[in-house]
Design a protein around this motif. Structure first.
Motif, PDB file in Angstrom:
ATOM      1  N   GLY A  66      -5.812 -21.571  -5.177  1.00 53.57           N
ATOM      2  CA  GLY A  66      -4.936 -21.878  -6.302  1.00 53.57           C
ATOM      3  C   GLY A  66      -4.092 -23.107  -6.025  1.00 53.57           C
ATOM      4  O   GLY A  66      -4.219 -23.763  -4.992  1.00 53.57           O
ATOM      5  N   THR A  67      -3.193 -23.418  -6.962  1.00 50.41           N
ATOM      6  CA  THR A  67      -2.320 -24.583  -6.851  1.00 50.41           C
ATOM      7  C   THR A  67      -1.219 -24.318  -5.827  1.00 50.41           C
ATOM      8  O   THR A  67      -0.595 -23.252  -5.833  1.00 50.41           O
ATOM      9  CB  THR A  67      -1.674 -24.896  -8.211  1.00 50.41           C
ATOM     10  N   THR A  68      -1.002 -25.274  -4.955  1.00 52.09           N
ATOM     11  CA  THR A  68       0.053 -25.129  -3.951  1.00 52.09           C
ATOM     12  C   THR A  68       1.317 -25.847  -4.401  1.00 52.09           C
ATOM     13  O   THR A  68       1.266 -26.845  -5.128  1.00 52.09           O
ATOM     14  CB  THR A  68      -0.391 -25.693  -2.588  1.00 52.09           C
ATOM     15  N   PRO A  74       8.059  -9.499 -11.005  1.00 56.00           N
ATOM     16  CA  PRO A  74       8.415  -8.582  -9.926  1.00 56.00           C
ATOM     17  C   PRO A  74       7.215  -7.704  -9.571  1.00 56.00           C
ATOM     18  O   PRO A  74       6.543  -7.167 -10.443  1.00 56.00           O
ATOM     19  CB  PRO A  74       9.546  -7.742 -10.542  1.00 56.00           C
ATOM     20  N   GLY A  75       6.952  -7.579  -8.287  1.00 57.89           N
ATOM     21  CA  GLY A  75       5.782  -6.836  -7.826  1.00 57.89           C
ATOM     22  C   GLY A  75       4.648  -7.737  -7.385  1.00 57.89           C
ATOM     23  O   GLY A  75       3.726  -7.291  -6.697  1.00 57.89           O
ATOM     24  N   ASP A  76       4.694  -9.009  -7.786  1.00 60.72           N
ATOM     25  CA  ASP A  76       3.662  -9.954  -7.362  1.00 60.72           C
ATOM     26  C   ASP A  76       3.808 -10.279  -5.882  1.00 60.72           C
ATOM     27  O   ASP A  76       4.859 -10.064  -5.272  1.00 60.72           O
ATOM     28  CB  ASP A  76       3.749 -11.262  -8.169  1.00 60.72           C
ATOM     29  N   ALA A  77       2.732 -10.836  -5.344  1.00 60.78           N
ATOM     30  CA  ALA A  77       2.765 -11.382  -3.987  1.00 60.78           C
ATOM     31  C   ALA A  77       2.507 -12.875  -4.070  1.00 60.78           C
ATOM     32  O   ALA A  77       2.048 -13.393  -5.091  1.00 60.78           O
ATOM     33  CB  ALA A  77       1.716 -10.702  -3.114  1.00 60.78           C
ATOM     34  N   PRO A 133     -11.944 -18.651  13.234  1.00 57.11           N
ATOM     35  CA  PRO A 133     -11.913 -18.588  11.772  1.00 57.11           C
ATOM     36  C   PRO A 133     -10.825 -19.464  11.182  1.00 57.11           C
ATOM     37  O   PRO A 133      -9.989 -20.029  11.894  1.00 57.11           O
ATOM     38  CB  PRO A 133     -11.637 -17.104  11.499  1.00 57.11           C
ATOM     39  N   LYS A 134     -10.826 -19.529   9.882  1.00 59.28           N
ATOM     40  CA  LYS A 134      -9.810 -20.291   9.148  1.00 59.28           C
ATOM     41  C   LYS A 134      -8.429 -19.689   9.375  1.00 59.28           C
ATOM     42  O   LYS A 134      -8.257 -18.472   9.384  1.00 59.28           O
ATOM     43  CB  LYS A 134     -10.145 -20.260   7.653  1.00 59.28           C
ATOM     44  N   LEU A 135      -7.447 -20.552   9.561  1.00 54.43           N
ATOM     45  CA  LEU A 135      -6.065 -20.094   9.637  1.00 54.43           C
ATOM     46  C   LEU A 135      -5.639 -19.646   8.244  1.00 54.43           C
ATOM     47  O   LEU A 135      -5.490 -20.459   7.333  1.00 54.43           O
ATOM     48  CB  LEU A 135      -5.151 -21.216  10.148  1.00 54.43           C
ATOM     49  N   GLN A 136      -5.467 -18.340   8.085  1.00 54.74           N
ATOM     50  CA  GLN A 136      -5.179 -17.783   6.766  1.00 54.74           C
ATOM     51  C   GLN A 136      -3.702 -17.929   6.409  1.00 54.74           C
ATOM     52  O   GLN A 136      -2.824 -17.791   7.260  1.00 54.74           O
ATOM     53  CB  GLN A 136      -5.551 -16.298   6.738  1.00 54.74           C
ATOM     54  N   ALA A 137      -3.461 -18.187   5.124  1.00 55.62           N
ATOM     55  CA  ALA A 137      -2.096 -18.108   4.620  1.00 55.62           C
ATOM     56  C   ALA A 137      -1.649 -16.646   4.688  1.00 55.62           C
ATOM     57  O   ALA A 137      -2.464 -15.725   4.622  1.00 55.62           O
ATOM     58  CB  ALA A 137      -2.031 -18.626   3.190  1.00 55.62           C
ATOM     59  N   ARG A 138      -0.353 -16.434   4.820  1.00 57.40           N
ATOM     60  CA  ARG A 138       0.181 -15.073   4.957  1.00 57.40           C
ATOM     61  C   ARG A 138       0.780 -14.607   3.629  1.00 57.40           C
ATOM     62  O   ARG A 138       1.515 -15.347   2.977  1.00 57.40           O
ATOM     63  CB  ARG A 138       1.245 -15.020   6.035  1.00 57.40           C
ATOM     64  N   PHE A 139       0.483 -13.332   3.274  1.00 54.16           N
ATOM     65  CA  PHE A 139       0.948 -12.754   2.021  1.00 54.16           C
ATOM     66  C   PHE A 139       2.330 -12.127   2.200  1.00 54.16           C
ATOM     67  O   PHE A 139       2.605 -11.483   3.203  1.00 54.16           O
ATOM     68  CB  PHE A 139      -0.001 -11.646   1.568  1.00 54.16           C
ATOM     69  N   TYR A 140       3.172 -12.272   1.175  1.00 60.18           N
ATOM     70  CA  TYR A 140       4.472 -11.612   1.150  1.00 60.18           C
ATOM     71  C   TYR A 140       4.753 -11.109  -0.256  1.00 60.18           C
ATOM     72  O   TYR A 140       4.374 -11.746  -1.241  1.00 60.18           O
ATOM     73  CB  TYR A 140       5.591 -12.559   1.608  1.00 60.18           C
ATOM     74  N   SER A 141       5.409  -9.961  -0.334  1.00 59.72           N
ATOM     75  CA  SER A 141       5.796  -9.413  -1.631  1.00 59.72           C
ATOM     76  C   SER A 141       7.068 -10.100  -2.107  1.00 59.72           C
ATOM     77  O   SER A 141       8.013 -10.303  -1.331  1.00 59.72           O
ATOM     78  CB  SER A 141       6.050  -7.901  -1.523  1.00 59.72           C
ATOM     79  N   VAL A 142       7.112 -10.431  -3.374  1.00 60.99           N
ATOM     80  CA  VAL A 142       8.305 -11.024  -3.976  1.00 60.99           C
ATOM     81  C   VAL A 142       9.407  -9.963  -4.034  1.00 60.99           C
ATOM     82  O   VAL A 142       9.151  -8.812  -4.370  1.00 60.99           O
ATOM     83  CB  VAL A 142       7.991 -11.539  -5.393  1.00 60.99           C
ATOM     84  N   PRO A 192      -1.065 -13.352  -7.625  1.00 60.05           N
ATOM     85  CA  PRO A 192      -0.566 -12.329  -8.558  1.00 60.05           C
ATOM     86  C   PRO A 192      -1.180 -10.965  -8.287  1.00 60.05           C
ATOM     87  O   PRO A 192      -2.331 -10.845  -7.886  1.00 60.05           O
ATOM     88  CB  PRO A 192      -0.999 -12.858  -9.936  1.00 60.05           C
ATOM     89  N   ASN A 193      -0.370  -9.945  -8.509  1.00 58.12           N
ATOM     90  CA  ASN A 193      -0.840  -8.566  -8.398  1.00 58.12           C
ATOM     91  C   ASN A 193      -1.033  -8.049  -9.821  1.00 58.12           C
ATOM     92  O   ASN A 193      -0.091  -8.005 -10.606  1.00 58.12           O
ATOM     93  CB  ASN A 193       0.187  -7.720  -7.645  1.00 58.12           C
TER      94      ASN A 193
END
Length: 700
Positions: A274-276, A312-315, A449-458, A529-530
């Motif tokens: 997605g867009t950064t 709210p609830g998205d990551a 492997p690819k260095l993955q971006a890390r997920f966080y909850s909003v 998005p969740n």
């Protein structure tokens, strides 16, 4: 078995982080050694294969991502086969075998593979080989290895039957024997992985493509005092065993250093999801006391001048680099300390024999070496067995070479799990433990492997705080241990903590320019998005939130959003809100204590129930320590929300040590309040999940 019979099969893989692709490549390698032709493609490359016209057997390796979704590379394929207009005999001609990868830490184990398997069956496709479901929680190889072993007999059966139908077979007894053996393998797939390994080892297939390694002198491996195995030492029986090791992976990357100068790629070019957005960190708060067991931080980002949007609830995802000192250490070990800022060109070897070889998409065609090691490769990744096999060839010491062979061998599964997988060993740990191992740069690019971006909850609401996004995290700590000589922090959480240190400690040994404020740091993020973990669309519907520790994060956003709606719509009816929160100590890590009190006082939060697992109590009856225990105290109220009021139930936090316990508590509550047995209560919970009224945002 006649060698002139065409033995092609279509091999498809759907991968998120590279696991399924690596397994498919292992199948491709073994297929060639066994006289088969594996036509391998990513499942997304639908222009390169045609299942509607496929006459040969199909083998599918597919992983699962998120909370049970097929990987991104399989989305178009899944959407295509889920077309409701397809007739029930659409794939009646198709014979396939499927290997699903998943993690039983999550509720919808192997759901990516199960979804494809179930739909292919609905469209008339037939199994030629039993479906395998491998669990990353206990070790994929426990199922993957025997599944691949059994695949070859199952394929032989298919091709023998094809040959028989074409009138090419004149040896009935040989065919019958092969069919019996294949049927036996099909039966064995229903046994435990341990029994499968024993049976398949006894098969003794003459066309085996694994190398049998004889033991070396035990004195090369360990001294007499080393009676316990470790990362670098082995003991009998494995130290004296002949080993079955994987086929050596084909090298396919070449790296050329260039004298020219230039600029590194923009970080956004590394992201395809997605867009950064590059946004400033405007606030950092430590939510826990210094003596808390874990350190929790809240960071606030300014997204006002961007198109970034969330509910709210998205990551969302944070693009993070590897630790600077670890990158420098790796450069030093590779003997490339002086060439970190040199530009390198990464290409595929012209003479490679690797099927479908291509430069990894996460590796720029041209950048500095330091950029690749910092932003592109997951240098903390737990090495796969194929990587260990490749490292064997880069190791000069005989004892070290033998131990690496053991760790990647079939016989070394237990040692691999204990000393590498469960110990979170990474490449640097291996290079320290095996100092004669000197891998080439191209080998690292091929296997890391690819260095993955890390997920966080909003943990905020854009309605409550326009232009702001907040999130909460614990700083992950990996203490030193026998397999890891130094302690480390999490890749992303350690980086973020260091980045915002001036905001957390503005007067600590820091000199600022005129004005006295700390510099503004920026991080790159993109949305994730969740689609389900959101507030009920009807505000009158009640809901329960269970979020111990940092699992409370999304619920702060829920409550902020609810409070703003209450302020703007005084005439609306709002349902009750329940929050069950837990932590270790009331005075050390009770996150958002003041904010929760305000939500209670305003009526936004109707019920707050908290527990503290490490606080001692002088009361006659000890209070419950965990949120699942508190839930049981309010069984009638929880049951009323879920059953009578058609409310929602949200769980956020640790999967293994909390979420499973919470779901067990809900089953007990439903069983008790509805006066039904546990099986019926489990069906009720499954229905709540199915109707998206029992929702989880969990991690392992």
């Amino acid at each position: 078995m006649c060698c002139d019979l065409k033995r092609r099969f279509l091999l498809l893989y759907a991968t998120q982080k590279g696991q399924a692709k690596a397994i498919a490549e292992e199948i491709w390698l073994q297929a060639g050694a066994r006289g088969f032709e594996a036509d391998m493609h990513c499942i997304s490359e639908m222009d390169k294969y045609n299942l509607e016209g496929e006459k040969d057997p199909v083998v599918i390796v597919i992983s699962t991502t998120g909370t049970g979704d097929p990987p991104d590379t399989a989305r178009k394929f899944v959407k295509k086969i889920q077309d409701k207009n397809l007739p029930p005999d659409h794939f009646a001609h198709l014979q396939y075998g499927l290997l699903g990868l998943g993690d039983s830490e999550y509720t919808f184990f192997c759901n990516g593979g199960k979804t494809v398997d179930r739909r292919l069956q609905e469209l008339g496709a037939q199994h030629f080989y039993d479906t395998g479901l491998a669990d990353d929680c206990v070790g994929l190889e426990l199922v993957v290895d025997p599944w691949i072993d059994g695949l070859w007999l199952a394929l032989k059966k298919v091709f023998l039957l094809q040959k028989e139908k074409e009138g090419m077979s004149n040896d009935v007894s040989a065919t019958s024997s092969a069919l019996s053996a294949a049927a036996l393998v099909g039966h064995e797939l229903n046994l435990s992985p341990e029994i499968q390994n024993l049976k398949l080892e006894d098969e003794g297939d003459a066309s085996s493509d694994v190398s049998s390694q004889k033991p070396v002198d035990i004195n090369l491996l360990a001294s007499a005092k080393d009676t316990e195995p470790s990362l670098v030492h082995s003991v009998p029986p494995i130290s004296q065993a002949a080993l079955n090791i994987p086929v050596l992976p084909q090298q396919y990357i070449e790296v050329q250093f260039q004298d020219t100068q230039g600029e590194n790629p923009h970080l956004s070019s590394l992201i395809s999801e997605g867009t950064t957005f590059k946004v400033p960190v405007t606030k950092a708060v430590q939510l826990t006391r210094e003596d808390a067991i874990k350190t929790a931080l809240l960071l606030e980002l300014n997204i006002a001048n961007t198109a970034f949007d969330y509910q709210p609830g998205d990551a969302f995802c944070v693009i993070c680099p590897n630790n600077v000192s670890e990158v420098e250490e790796l450069l030093h070990i590779l003997g490339l300390s002086q060439r970190g800022e040199c530009f390198v060109c990464v290409n595929v070897k012209q003479d490679t024999k690797k099927k479908g070889a291509a430069r990894p998409q996460h590796i720029p065609e041209r950048s500095t070496l330091r950029f690749i090691l910092t932003w592109c490769l997951e240098i903390r990744a737990i090495p796969k067995k194929a990587f260990l096999r490749a490292l064997v060839e880069c190791t000069s010491n005989a004892g070290e070479k033998r131990r690496l062979q053991e760790l990647c061998s079939r016989q070394g599964n237990a040692d691999y799990n204990r000393f590498i997988r469960e110990s979170n060993v990474c490449l640097l740990d291996l290079l320290h433990a095996f100092p004669s191992c000197k891998p080439s740069l191209n080998l690292l690019i091929e296997h890391l492997p690819k260095l993955q971006a890390r997920f966080y909850s909003v943990s905020s609401s854009n309605l409550y705080q326009p232009g702001k996004l907040s999130f909460v995290f614990n700083i992950v700590e990996f203490p030193a241990c026998p397999t890891r000589p130094v302690s480390r922090k999490g890749v992303c959480t350690g980086w973020l903590a260091e980045l915002v240190a001036p905001l957390l400690h503005p007067n600590k040994n820091t000199l600022y320019t005129k004005g006295g404020s700390p510099p503004t740091e920026e991080i790159s993020i993109f949305a994730r998005p969740n689609n389900t973990f959101h507030l009920p669309s009807d505000p009158s519907v009640p809901f329960v939130m269970v979020g111990p520790g940092t699992g409370i994060a999304p619920f702060i956003g829920f409550l902020q959003h609810r409070q703003k709606l209450r302020e703007e719509h005084a005439d609306w009816h709002f349902g009750d809100t329940w929050l069950f929160f837990g932590c270790r100590h009331h005075d050390r890590d009770y996150l958002f204590k003041d904010e929760l009190r305000c939500f209670l006082e305003s009526g936004t939060l109707t019920h707050l129930k908290v527990c503290f697992s490490r606080d001692s109590s002088t009361a006659e009856g000890a209070p419950p320590k965990y949120v699942q225990d508190v839930l049981r105290l309010y069984a009638k109220e929880v049951a009323r929300v879920l059953l009578k009021d058609s409310g929602y139930f949200y769980v956020c936090g640790d999967k293994k040590h909390m979420a499973d316990g919470v779901s067990d508590a809900v089953v007990d509550i439903l069983s008790m309040e509805m006066e039904v047995d546990k099986l019926e209560a489990m069906k009720m919970l499954a229905m709540l999940r199915e109707t998206k009224r029992y929702l989880q945002d969990v991690w392992s």
